[in-house]
Each structure stands twice: as C-alpha cells, then as structure tokens.
Design a protein around this motif. Structure first.
Motif, PDB file in Angstrom:
ATOM      1  N   VAL A 614      12.264  -3.088  -3.348  1.00  0.00           N
ATOM      2  CA  VAL A 614      11.879  -3.416  -1.975  1.00  0.00           C
ATOM      3  C   VAL A 614      12.091  -4.914  -1.793  1.00  0.00           C
ATOM      4  CG1 VAL A 614      10.044  -3.341  -0.259  1.00  0.00           C
ATOM      5  CG2 VAL A 614      10.145  -1.599  -2.053  1.00  0.00           C
ATOM      6  N   SER A 615      12.864  -5.301  -0.795  1.00  0.00           N
ATOM      7  CA  SER A 615      13.167  -6.719  -0.631  1.00  0.00           C
ATOM      8  C   SER A 615      13.025  -7.148   0.821  1.00  0.00           C
ATOM      9  CB  SER A 615      14.588  -7.029  -1.116  1.00  0.00           C
ATOM     10  OG  SER A 615      15.558  -6.340  -0.345  1.00  0.00           O
ATOM     11  N   ASP A 616      12.688  -8.433   0.995  1.00  0.00           N
ATOM     12  CA  ASP A 616      12.601  -9.061   2.323  1.00  0.00           C
ATOM     13  C   ASP A 616      11.731  -8.233   3.266  1.00  0.00           C
ATOM     14  OD1 ASP A 616      14.540 -11.280   1.804  1.00  0.00           O
ATOM     15  OD2 ASP A 616      15.910  -9.592   1.545  1.00  0.00           O
ATOM     16  N   SER A 617      10.619  -7.759   2.760  1.00  0.00           N
ATOM     17  CA  SER A 617       9.782  -6.822   3.514  1.00  0.00           C
ATOM     18  C   SER A 617       8.406  -7.399   3.789  1.00  0.00           C
ATOM     19  CB  SER A 617       9.661  -5.499   2.742  1.00  0.00           C
ATOM     20  OG  SER A 617      10.932  -4.889   2.580  1.00  0.00           O
ATOM     21  N   THR A 618       7.702  -6.772   4.717  1.00  0.00           N
ATOM     22  CA  THR A 618       6.361  -7.199   5.105  1.00  0.00           C
ATOM     23  C   THR A 618       5.416  -6.010   5.063  1.00  0.00           C
ATOM     24  OG1 THR A 618       7.203  -8.945   6.553  1.00  0.00           O
ATOM     25  CG2 THR A 618       4.946  -8.216   6.930  1.00  0.00           C
ATOM     26  N   PHE A 619       4.281  -6.214   4.385  1.00  0.00           N
ATOM     27  CA  PHE A 619       3.203  -5.231   4.361  1.00  0.00           C
ATOM     28  C   PHE A 619       1.948  -5.932   4.857  1.00  0.00           C
ATOM     29  CE2 PHE A 619       6.239  -4.252   1.034  1.00  0.00           C
ATOM     30  CZ  PHE A 619       6.492  -2.897   1.233  1.00  0.00           C
ATOM     31  N   ALA A 620       1.266  -5.341   5.818  1.00  0.00           N
ATOM     32  CA  ALA A 620       0.102  -6.017   6.395  1.00  0.00           C
ATOM     33  C   ALA A 620      -0.903  -5.003   6.912  1.00  0.00           C
ATOM     34  CB  ALA A 620       0.524  -6.941   7.539  1.00  0.00           C
ATOM     35  N   ASP A 621      -2.188  -5.353   6.793  1.00  0.00           N
ATOM     36  CA  ASP A 621      -3.272  -4.584   7.397  1.00  0.00           C
ATOM     37  C   ASP A 621      -3.329  -3.148   6.898  1.00  0.00           C
ATOM     38  OD1 ASP A 621      -4.069  -6.769   8.976  1.00  0.00           O
ATOM     39  OD2 ASP A 621      -2.583  -6.284  10.491  1.00  0.00           O
ATOM     40  N   ASN A 622      -2.800  -2.910   5.703  1.00  0.00           N
ATOM     41  CA  ASN A 622      -2.975  -1.630   5.034  1.00  0.00           C
ATOM     42  C   ASN A 622      -4.144  -1.764   4.057  1.00  0.00           C
ATOM     43  OD1 ASN A 622      -0.280  -0.559   6.044  1.00  0.00           O
ATOM     44  ND2 ASN A 622       0.424  -2.253   4.767  1.00  0.00           N
ATOM     45  N   TYR A 623      -4.830  -0.682   3.766  1.00  0.00           N
ATOM     46  CA  TYR A 623      -5.849  -0.759   2.720  1.00  0.00           C
ATOM     47  C   TYR A 623      -5.210  -1.202   1.407  1.00  0.00           C
ATOM     48  CZ  TYR A 623      -9.211   0.762  -0.803  1.00  0.00           C
ATOM     49  OH  TYR A 623     -10.047   0.806  -1.884  1.00  0.00           O
ATOM     50  N   ILE A 624      -4.016  -0.644   1.116  1.00  0.00           N
ATOM     51  CA  ILE A 624      -3.239  -1.062  -0.048  1.00  0.00           C
ATOM     52  C   ILE A 624      -1.833  -1.402   0.431  1.00  0.00           C
ATOM     53  CG2 ILE A 624      -2.282  -0.359  -2.270  1.00  0.00           C
ATOM     54  CD1 ILE A 624      -4.626   1.604  -2.525  1.00  0.00           C
ATOM     55  N   GLY A 625      -1.325  -2.535  -0.018  1.00  0.00           N
ATOM     56  CA  GLY A 625       0.017  -2.919   0.395  1.00  0.00           C
ATOM     57  C   GLY A 625       1.074  -2.071  -0.274  1.00  0.00           C
TER      58      GLY A 625
END
Length: 914
Positions: A614-625
């Motif tokens: 997984v590259s150049d990605s955004t994970f936000a506001d999840n219980y687990i990223g």
C-alpha cells in the motif's frame, strides 16, 4: 430482430412485461426535458424464444411454442440475446458525481431559553471557581474534601478534591431542569489534572495517564432512574492540566426535560485513592443551533449538467454511518464563471455539517463528501406489483460474445430480484469477451439485488456509474474467472445487506466484490456499505458454470492488474478487506493512493493474505488504520502513507469521545517466517489529543487462534509521529507473552528512533527494537533493554540492537528431541520445541528464538536431558530487518553427529588400469 431507434424527439412512457433485443436498440439523448421511460409490470414469468432456433416474427417461420431452446427468464426481463444495445442517453462530458467544494448556510432563529445560558447557569455552582467557593459541587462515591485553591504563578482558582476515601470516587453537580430547553442539545466540558495528595502521604504525581469518565443520571417522572455515559477524558500528561475535555452532545429529550432530578457525575477510570483530582472550567452549556445548509458549491463542470427539479445525492460524512446519505432536490443553479464553480440552490435547506473541500484548507486533510446526480432522461423502472416486494425487473446480456454493447445514461429503478440467482439490474451473463462494451453514467436506485454484475465475461468497461440504496454486493465479478474488466470512477452508497440469500456472502455486502484480481479498479468510491467498501474474496478455485471452463484458475493467487485512486469511507465495518480464505498473489499487489477513512472498524483489513503493498495512501478516523490478521498473514507493506487516528475534521464536527481510542496498525502473531507488517516513510497523526489518545501499534492473538509458539514482527523505518507520548506497547494480558511453554515472540523494529519512548534514558537513541519483557525474548539482549515507562506494559525498548527471528526444524524420526540449547560463548539459553499447526507451510515441529547479531552454537536435547543429534535440520530466518548487522544462516553452528570409528579393514581402491 432488425433495428429500433428512439429519436431524440421521443417523449413517452412504454408499459411492457418484457423487452427482448435480438437485433439492435438505439437511443440518443432526449431533446430538452423529454423523458423516455420503459415501465415493466407483470406477476408471471416470461419465456424467451431465440429467433434463430424457435422462429417467430421477422424470421419467416412461425414461432414454435414448444421449442426446446426456450428459456424461462423470470418476471419483468430486459434481455439482450445475440443483439446489441446502443444507448447513449447523456452528455458524455457530464460527470455523474463530484466532490463538494463548500456550502452556503443560513442560521435559524435561536429559541428563547427559559433562563440565562451562560457558564454555570444550569447548575448552582461556579465552574470557574473564581468566586472562591465549591458550593453546588458534591462528592460522588465515598467521602472527600472539596476546596478552592489558587495557583501561585497565575493566580487562577480551581477546585481540589483530596482525602478521597474511594479510589474510584469523583465529583458531581445537579442540573436545574427548569433552565433546560426541551429538544435542544447541550455539552459538558472541563479541565482536570491528577496530583499527589499530601493527606495520603503521597509526594509524587502519577507516572501514567489517568482518565475520567462521566455519566448523566435522571430520575424520570415515573420514578425510574435513567443513566447515560457521555464523556471520556484521558490526560496524557500526568500532573499537568489537560486540554479542555468535551462530552458527547447530549440531547435534552423529554425524559431529561421532565425529570425531577438530574445528576452529572465524573469519576476516574482506575483506582487512584492516593491522589487528588483538581478541576477547572466546568461547564454544562446550551449548544448554539446548527447552521442549515441551503446551497451546495460544486465544480462548474458538474453544475452545468444539473437541472432544476433534479435530485442530488450527498454521501455520508460520519464515521461508520453507512446509511446517512442525503437526497436533496435542486431548485435552481447559478454558474460562477469567476472561479469555475456552480451554486446549487436547494428546495429545502437541511441541517448538516458536511465535510467539504473548503475544510481542506483549514485542516490540511481531504475528506469532502461526494455529490451525485440521481436522475436521467431515459428511465427503466419496474412496478412494485408483485406479492414478493423483492421481485423487480432485471437486465441481462445473455450469451452474447464479441458484440460491443453500450448502456450509457439510464436511470434504473427497482431492478434486481432478491433471492433469485442471476437476476440483477445490469448483468453480463457468460458472454466471454465483450471487449469495448461500455456501461457508463447510469444510475441504479432501490436495487433488490446487486448492481452491475460481470459473470463469465471479460474486458467490459464499467465507468462513472452511481448506485444508491442497493441490496447485496454491488459492483461484482461473480465466479472468480472474470478478467480484464475495468471499474473506473464508479460510486456506490448505502449498500444494504441482502436478506434473501442466493448462496453467496451478500448478507455481509461490499460495494465492490472482487473475486479475481486480474481486473482494473481505478478512482472508485465506496461511500457507505453495511459491510465493507471493497472485498477481495478470492478462493482456491472459481465457482459456478465457469469452473468447467477454467478448472486450473486459482483466484487467491492471481495478479492484481490495477487498484489505484480508490476511496472507501463511512462503511459499517471495513474500508477494504481481503478475507476468507485470503488473497496471496504470486506477484506483489500494489494498492496505490488509497483513501480509506471514517469506517467503523478498519481502513484496511488484510486477513490470511500477503504480498500486498500500500503506497501514497491515507487512513483516517477508522478504529484501526491497517490490520493484518490470520495464521497465514504475511508481508503487508505500507509505504509513503499517512495514518490519522482522529482527524481535525472529525474533532471539529463530532464529539470526539464518541470516536476515540484509535489504533494505527494492528496485527496478530502467527507462525509464518516473514514479517506481518513492513512500514516505510509512514506518518502517524492524531493519536494524541485533548480527550482522545490511541496507540500506533497493537499486537494480539486472534480469537480461535490455536498455535502457541508464534511471532509477530513489524519492521519500520522512516516513521514520524506528531506526539512523543505515543509509542508502541505489548500489553501483559497477551497470551503466552511471558515465559512458559510455547511462548510468543513480539518485536518491532524502530529503525531510526522515531518511535522511541519519551524517557531521558533513550534521548540519544537513533534506533532500536521493542520486544516483550520476557527471558526467552531477551536472553541475549537484556543488558541493552529498558522499560518504556508505561504502566501495565510488557514492552521493553532496546536501542542499538539488530534483531532477527531464527527457526530451526529438526528432521528426525527416531530421536526424542525436545529442547535446543543456544550459546554465544557468554550467555546460554535453552528453548522448548513447539508444534507447527500449519501443515500447508511446514510439516515439522520447530524451535524459534530471537537473536541479535553474533555467532552462536546450538545443540539438541532429548527428554532425558542428554545431547542428541538430528539426522538433518533446516535453519531459516525471519525476513531481514532494515538494520544491517543481523544474524544470517552462517551465524548458527549446529552440532552434528560425532565422527565414526576408524574402519577395521582398509578401504578397497580401484586403479586406473581396471
């Protein structure tokens, strides 16, 4: 047969029980505001008679009603069999959806409150304590002393609660119910700190964070108590004042408004009897009325395609709120040439705090909602005239290969037949190659079963469609043999569970159901599924009628053609998941520029899968990223990405304690000799804040996991965190984390020291490893390791070491090998043998242990404690860490059998002359 053309001047409604296309059906864009609508009705199944085999009109022979080739196609069918659709009913330059740039708002009039609503007015006390009194505040639980103190430096006054008889005792105040407004919203806030209590002979402040939890309790008119937790605070800086801690929004329902007594209490989350709690700025306030949105600002490209009277879909912008979309009617459109935008005026304004592109400027984050057009001028709609409300229409391309189909710009309503396999709104059925066929810019609404289904067909183009309020998986590949298809810029929202089963997993729906990775997924949005946004459900063989044609295809190992620029948000469980039995592509699969946020559970759930980057990605506001689970999980790479625990966007629009305690990376330990998670150049943000602290890493044992001796490894370099107080932890509650038979090994490489604990002893550290605090893990490195300083933690930080897991598999059918002794010449440690529970990977029991760089000797021990030799042994290593000085195969010298005695007879030798 033949060709049927609907001219652009057509403006009509056709009521029919079925449509069969064996020739060509042609439709263009209707003129002006004309509408062409096909309405399907009927409660009886319809038979299809292929003209070539059964005769009929246009063939020159009468139809044979007993033709053996006739096919029952259920109710309300639209069938293309051997024919061609050429429907291009929308401007090809009009996008079906866009993102919301901004909103225009109007503030409603404030209802008159029955009394003053300034600070402290809803209870009799002074929450600032500047008056010098604690009147109105009471001890909650046990006894204590409440008194006002003055800060000697700032002269600020605050309330101290000392001499607490109960470790869980706190304070409370009572609300004046005559001052509340029925139906309005309120919020509680305060600051606090926990200090040494001289009355308890404590002189040191606590070393770890102490949380507070609050409850509102109302004695209702019927004499019953009603309780509601509404605030959680976590001060991550022991001894110092917390930032302002805000509660959830509290709606003053009639139960509260008519209550005779309302207590508001707050207590510590752990037993801290020996400490004092200090409070300041205690408030319980009426929240100003929300602004009401009356206009939407969108791109000019999108706005010019919208017409007055059309319906617009605005997707959910809340965490896990998969069904919280808004459907709004547009009254007029204004083009703003100066900035290439368009203003959509709403028929009725709406109360909502939409996330927009404008908020990106404020928060440097990108979470705007999507706006989609729900209406088209060509409509296919099925009447709800059947006793079974799930039986709508269905459209199928049936066994029609090498024909270029086009279905563009149609609104499809109440299609799909719940519980009937093969009956979907749009369905390519066993067509083999349909190269250059285009399914584009359509709207699928109120589907009873699925959306766009590619079944036994290849090379279709599914582009820029909108699916809203649909049941079961939405955009799907059915059997797992389908390849070369492109899903690009499609939007799905409110993907419901299918209640009428068809033997698949539609009861846990995904907006994109991917059963074979040999396809292209580019720029799609899954904006609210009751299950997951994207689901790679790949199996070890294809399903259905495709199995006979492709018996050697193994979907779970297929190469990914493309997965980039996709978005998953507001899904009820996962944003993206690989699950059951897992996906293990033979070549590295790349998820590029994925944005997965505001999903109720995880942004990316990798289960039993590996070889994924997984590259150049955004994970936000999840219980687990990012989550890696399962006995076969391995090699998930995350590079050049951002993982946000709680974003500023969510902090600004929601009560943060509702969406708190996030986890950045979560992984379960297993027996695979590869790292579960590899991280490179990843930023962690938003895991520490005024009332929301999470953790960047969590390791745990999966439910039902049977293996005992296992390892969990994270290799990381180039990381950054926005708070030195956030660092990894291995809780002591993990099974087998301490010494004993079949222990686990947990370690995490902090290559450049970005995650080192915030302690002076590590101040000069430039890198190291986290390991669990146990003898079997630290036998050869104990002198390098120190506590992280976190309470109830079994993690140590070991700067300057380079660790690697070593596995030795003795191959021996006779000797009773039970232990392995390892020595570096100074330190010696003995390890127990562990059974391997994954026969698909290795069929031998093994020894596993963690070593720093060095040279080691090792020998086997039997159950009697005697030295024994294996016939042979295999030495393997965990994936190499980023640090350079690590053990290799040549670092281990394994004791071999003693030499045999000299022969009693000289060996016979041939001469060159023989």
């Amino acid at each position: 047969l033949g060709k049927l053309v609907f001219p652009s001047s057509a403006n009509l409604v056709i009521n029919t029980t079925a449509v069969f296309v064996q020739g060509e059906l042609n439709m263009g864009i209707p003129d002006n505001d004309n509408i062409v609508k096909l309405t399907f009705y009927g409660t009886e199944d319809v038979d299809f008679y292929p003209a070539e085999q059964c005769g009929g009109e246009g063939t020159g022979t009468p139809r044979d009603n007993n033709c053996m080739h006739k096919k029952n196609l259920s109710k309300k069918p639209f069938i293309v069999a051997g024919g061609k659709l050429d429907i291009a009913a929308v401007d090809p330059t009009c996008p079906s959806w866009t993102t919301l740039k901004d909103v225009g708002t109007v503030t409603p009039l404030e209802p008159q409150a029955p009394c003053d609503t300034t600070v402290g007015s809803l209870f009799s006390g002074d929450g600032t304590f500047e008056s010098g009194t604690t009147a109105g505040f009471f001890t909650n639980g046990g006894t204590s002393i409440l008194q006002v103190e003055t800060d000697s430096d700032t002269e600020n006054k605050y309330m101290r609660q000392s001499a607490r008889s109960s470790g869980n005792g706190g304070m409370r105040f009572d609300l004046d119910t005559s001052c509340t407004v029925d139906g309005r919203e309120y919020q509680y806030s305060l600051r606090y700190r926990v200090k040494a209590d001289p009355s308890k002979s404590t002189t040191q402040d606590p070393t770890g964070p102490i949380g507070l939890i609050g409850m509102i309790s109302a004695l209702k008119a019927d004499g019953q108590w009603m309780h509601q937790h509404f605030i959680y605070c976590d001060n991550a800086t022991p001894g110092d004042w917390s930032a302002t801690c805000n509660s959830n929004v509290i709606s003053m329902t009639s139960d509260f408004h008519t209550a005779t007594t309302i207590h508001v209490s707050i207590v510590p989350t752990s037993d801290i009897a020996n400490y004092a709690i200090e409070y300041d700025d205690v408030q319980f306030q009426l929240i100003p009325p929300k602004q009401r949105v009356d206009t939407l600002l969108v791109s000019k490209e999108f706005g010019r395609c919208v017409k007055p009277g059309e319906e617009i879909l605005v997707t959910s912008n809340e965490i896990g709120a998969w069904d919280n979309q808004k459907v709004l009617e547009i009254s007029s459109i204004v083009m703003n040439d100066a900035d290439n935008t368009a203003t959509l005026n709403l028929v009725e304004d709406v109360t909502e705090t939409f996330s927009t592109e404008a908020s990106v400027v404020e928060f440097d984050e990108t979470f705007p909602v999507e706006v989609a057009r729900l209406n088209r001028q060509v409509v296919f709609e099925a009447q709800k005239d059947d006793v079974d409300s799930l039986l709508g229409g269905h459209l199928m391309f049936l066994h029609t290969m090498m024909v270029q189909q086009k279905l563009e710009g149609v609104e499809i309503v109440n299609f799909g037949q719940g519980g009937r396999l093969g009956r979907y709104p749009i369905h390519f059925h066993m067509c083999n190659s349909v190269a250059n066929s285009l399914i584009s810019k359509n709207v699928i609404r109120s589907s009873n079963q699925r959306c766009v289904v590619i079944h036994g067909s290849h090379n279709a183009q599914v582009i820029d469609n909108v699916a809203y309020d649909t049941a079961g998986h939405c955009y799907i590949l059915e059997d797992g043999a389908e390849v070369g298809n492109t899903f690009k810029r499609n939007l799905g929202a409110k993907t419901r569970a299918l209640t009428a089963g068809i033997g698949a997993s539609d009861d846990f729906p995904s907006t994109f159901w991917i059963t074979n990775a040999n396809n292209y997924f580019i720029g799609n949005v899954a904006a609210g599924s009751q299950g997951s946004g994207y689901w790679f459900e790949t199996n070890n063989k294809v399903a259905g009628p495709s199995l006979a044609m492709y018996p050697d295809v193994v979907p779970m190992t297929t190469e990914l053609y493309a997965f980039r620029d996709n978005v998953a948000h507001s899904n009820h469980v996962h944003g993206v998941r690989t699950y059951s039995p897992g996906w293990q592509p033979k070549t590295l699969a790349k998820f590029e520029r994925l944005r997965s946020y505001k999903n109720q559970y995880s942004g990316l759930f990798v289960h039993g899968s590996g070889n994924i980057e997984v590259s150049d990605s955004t994970f936000a506001d999840n219980y687990i990223g990012v989550e890696s689970h399962g006995p076969q999980a391995y090699k998930t790479y995350v590079k050049s990405s951002v993982i946000i625990g709680l974003s500023n966007d969510s902090r600004s629009r929601f009560a943060t304690s509702t969406y708190c305690r996030p986890i950045g990376v979560d992984y379960s330990y297993n027996e695979r000799p590869w790292g579960q998670i590899n991280l490179e150049n990843v930023s962690f943000k938003g895991f520490h804040g005024q009332d929301c602290d999470g953790m960047v890493f969590r390791a745990h044992k999966m439910n039902g996991q049977t293996q005992k001796h296992a390892s969990g490894v994270v290799l990381a370099k180039g990381l950054s965190v926005d708070s030195p107080l956030v660092h990894p932890d291995f809780p002591c509650t993990l099974t087998n984390i301490t010494d004993g038979p079949s222990p686990i090994y947990l370690y995490l490489e902090d290559f450049d020291g970005a995650l080192k604990p915030n302690r002076d002893v590590f101040a000069t550290s430039t890198g190291g490893f986290y390991v669990q605090n146990s003898l079997h893990a630290t036998a050869f490195i104990s002198s390098y390791c120190s506590s992280t300083g976190k309470a109830n933690s079994c993690a140590l930080y070991c700067p300057g070491v380079c660790l690697r897991m070593v596995y030795i598999y003795p191959k021996d059918d006779t000797n009773d090998i039970v232990k392995l002794t390892v020595s570096d010449g100074t330190t010696t440690h003995t390890y127990d043998k562990s059974p391997f529970t994954d026969p698909n990977f290795h069929d031998n029991d093994y020894f596993g242990f963690l070593l720093p760089w060095g040279t080691y000797s090792a020998h086997f021990i039997d159950s009697a404690g005697e030295l024994v030799y294996a016939h042979s042994a295999v030495v393997s290593m965990q994936e190499a860490p980023n640090c350079n000085s690590h053990v290799t195969d040549s670092s281990i010298r394994l004791a071999t059998r003693a030499p045999t005695h000299l022969p009693t007879v000289a060996p016979f030798a041939f001469t060159s002359g023989c």
